[in-house]
Enzyme design. Structure first.
Site, short mmCIF file in Angstrom:
data_model
loop_
_atom_site.label_atom_id
_atom_site.label_comp_id
_atom_site.label_asym_id
_atom_site.label_seq_id
_atom_site.Cartn_x
_atom_site.Cartn_y
_atom_site.Cartn_z
N ALA A 40 56.15 70.36 79.62
CA ALA A 40 57.11 69.82 78.64
C ALA A 40 58.54 70.14 79.03
O ALA A 40 59.45 70.01 78.20
CB ALA A 40 56.80 70.38 77.25
N GLY A 41 58.77 70.57 80.28
CA GLY A 41 60.14 70.84 80.74
C GLY A 41 60.62 72.21 80.29
O GLY A 41 59.81 73.09 79.94
N LEU A 80 62.42 75.21 75.23
CA LEU A 80 63.61 75.12 74.38
C LEU A 80 63.72 76.29 73.41
O LEU A 80 64.75 76.46 72.77
CB LEU A 80 63.62 73.79 73.63
CG LEU A 80 63.67 72.54 74.54
CD1 LEU A 80 63.54 71.27 73.71
CD2 LEU A 80 64.95 72.51 75.37
N HIS A 129 70.26 79.09 89.13
CA HIS A 129 69.42 80.21 89.58
C HIS A 129 67.94 79.87 89.69
O HIS A 129 67.22 80.53 90.43
CB HIS A 129 69.61 81.42 88.68
CG HIS A 129 70.90 82.12 88.96
ND1 HIS A 129 72.09 81.68 88.44
CD2 HIS A 129 71.18 83.17 89.76
CE1 HIS A 129 73.07 82.46 88.89
NE2 HIS A 129 72.54 83.36 89.69
N ASP A 166 68.12 66.48 84.73
CA ASP A 166 68.37 67.48 85.77
C ASP A 166 67.09 67.70 86.57
O ASP A 166 66.16 66.89 86.51
CB ASP A 166 68.94 68.78 85.17
CG ASP A 166 67.99 69.47 84.20
OD1 ASP A 166 66.77 69.21 84.28
OD2 ASP A 166 68.46 70.26 83.37
#
Ligand code: T3D
Length: 267
Positions: A63-64, A67, A91, A149
């Protein structure tokens, strides 16, 4: 590092890496991203590994970015200092994306469910993307006020052209695997039950091929995107010249003429 956020499953010459935070749809945290990078580094260094598969545990690929991770989640306290999420990219995501793109061996993404945000772009940064029919891809960034990104701005227009890239990135809609295959975002969609076997079979096939030639093929295709026609032709000649001196070319041609299977060794 106590928690195994990446399961490493060697399968002969193929190393299978499984993102392993299924309770959060394999959302990325700093430790998970670090472990994935280390796992890729280790596969790159191991001379016996000739292909890698990346997949997800549970019902999602990833899910990236997580969050809820306090390192990046904006504080709801109006007095708190804002967090620089670019730091996370510098990083963790950039080194990971660069490592993936420069792996000495081919990397297959086996997308077993939803791949959102950086999870989608991590998959799309792999050399071959195979998805189960229930998988989907979401450029979720615009939904939360960010831009694509983890390579998304570079990968999307190259894979599907500017019009579709903008549609995916601006609207952030869920793209089903079959549609992703149709528009050329991914290589192949297969029935869910066949995903693991198909991805492994592709990786095993790649592992038996001339690894160095595969590496240079990826590099040449990426370079050619930035070159005019004549410089691209000259780059092909330069790489072909180098490969022509390598063992695998000798072996490949000898095996063809001898009517036997080649045994490639260069890496
Ligand atoms: O911040 C930086 O460092 C910059 C880098 C950014 C890179 C990025 O990746 S930004 C994009 C981040 N990802 C998203 O915005 C996707 C958020 N998730 C979703 O939109 C949906 O969860 C999915 C479409 C992926 C899946 O939907 P669905 O309905 O199948 O599952 P769900 O119910 O939404 O999620 C299941 C659980 O996973 C749920 O937790 P719970 O309620 O069971 O405790 C949900 O909160 C959690 N989860 C899903 N995605 C994330 C997540 N937890 C943390 N972070 C997530 N990204």
């Amino acid at each position: 590092m106590s928690e195994h956020l990446i399961q490493i499953e060697p399968q002969g010459a193929v190393r299978l890496l499984r993102l392993n935070r299924p309770e959060a749809l394999n959302a990325f945290t700093a430790p998970l991203l670090s472990q994935l990078r280390q796992a890729l580094e280790s596969a790159a260094e191991d001379r016996e590994t000739r292909a890698v598969v990346i997949t997800g545990a549970g019902r999602a690929f990833s899910a990236g970015q997580d969050l809820a991770d306090p390192h990046v989640a904006p504080s709801r306290d109006p007095g708190a200092a804002p967090k620089d999420i670019g730091h996370m990219l510098e990083h963790y995501y950039i080194p990971l994306a660069l490592r993936l793109r420069s792996m000495p061996v081919p990397v297959v993404a086996a997308v077993n469910g939803v791949a959102a945000g950086a999870g989608a772009n991590l998959a799309l940064g792999c050399d071959l993307v195979v998805a189960g029919e229930s998988a989907s891809f979401i450029q979720a960034f615009s939904r939360i006020g960010l831009i694509p990104d983890c390579g998304g701005t570079w990968l999307l227009p190259r894979l599907v052209g500017r019009a579709k890239a903008l549609e995916l990135a601006l609207l952030g809609d869920k793209l089903k695997a079959a549609e992703a295959e149709r528009i050329g975002l991914i290589a192949r969609v297969v029935p869910d039950a066949e995903l693991a076997g198909t991805a492994l079979a592709i990786a095993q096939r790649l592992a038996a091929m001339p690894t160095r030639a595969l590496y240079e093929t990826r590099a040449a295709l990426d370079d050619a995107m930035k070159l005019d026609y004549e410089p691209a032709l000259k780059r092909e000649a330069q790489l072909q010249s180098q490969l022509g001196f390598a063992y695998d070319y000798l072996e490949g041609t000898a095996a063809f003429l001898d009517k036997r299977s080649p045994e490639f060794k260069d890496r």
